[in-house]
Design an enzyme around this catalytic site. Sequence first.
Site, mmCIF file in Angstrom:
data_model
loop_
_atom_site.group_PDB
_atom_site.id
_atom_site.type_symbol
_atom_site.label_atom_id
_atom_site.label_comp_id
_atom_site.label_asym_id
_atom_site.label_seq_id
_atom_site.Cartn_x
_atom_site.Cartn_y
_atom_site.Cartn_z
ATOM 1 N N GLU A 186 40.292 -66.297 61.575
ATOM 2 C CA GLU A 186 40.340 -67.271 60.496
ATOM 3 C C GLU A 186 40.548 -68.685 61.032
ATOM 4 O OE1 GLU A 186 42.929 -68.198 56.429
ATOM 5 O OE2 GLU A 186 43.693 -66.799 57.940
ATOM 6 N N GLU B 167 45.009 -66.629 47.519
ATOM 7 C CA GLU B 167 46.063 -67.077 48.433
ATOM 8 C C GLU B 167 46.390 -68.536 48.127
ATOM 9 O OE1 GLU B 167 47.006 -66.287 53.069
ATOM 10 O OE2 GLU B 167 45.448 -67.773 52.705
#
Length: 259
Positions: free
Chosen positions: A143, A240
């Site tokens: 990520e 998120e």
Amino acid sequence: MPKFSANLSMLFNEVDFMQRFRRAKQQGFSAVEYMFPYDYPIAALRDELAAHQLTQVLHNLPAGDWAAGERGIACLPGREGEFRDGVGLAIEYAHALGCGQINCLIGNPDPTVSRHKTDEKVMANLSDAAQLLAKENIRLLIEPINKYDMPGFYLQDSRQAIELIEQIGSPNIYLQYDIYHMQRAEGELTQTLERLLANISHIQVADNPGRHEPGTGEINYAYIFSALDRMGYRGWIGCEYKPLATTESGLSWMTKYQS
């Protein structure tokens, strides 16, 4: 139609962690994710997932001493044994919890180590992790995180991530594309999503500025979700974000995408 996963590290913080599974189910989620499961017994997590008929779609590899500011150890020479042990622990949890993908936060490089040596260490650690996870039928994700929220992080945009995936050459390394981070880092969201779709295994959402609920900022999520449907994305989309108030009061944004 998008499939949303509740990120229990950020949502439902009004209650203790183990109570968040029930809250997620009550609010219509069928899947959850969270950063780290390792402070909780496997059996307790498995029981919560089963009791509320939830799918766990993601957790991270151990990332070192989080309280001390570490954000991953894959880029740190001398921590290879700890990294490999972390992969083994993550696999143990993933198998027990039915989780098919694990994200690796690569971390902040040691400024006293050359970039060349750091790059070599990252590639070796990720190659090793990808092989170990492939044997267990688990995907390895990496990520990129924007430089404003996490200064000095090893991966800061999607271009760097794809170059790293190509350099390693493993078929078991995928991209976790966080729309909030990539809006801050590079923009061009839908074009990038379409170009990299084959590499993307998981998407996360929050709006900008503030990292709050979709619909509170500048990102046109209605357009993005429509584009993802058109592109044929079938993976999960992790929520998120930092709720502006309570989690429940801020979930109205999701209703129009659930019918």
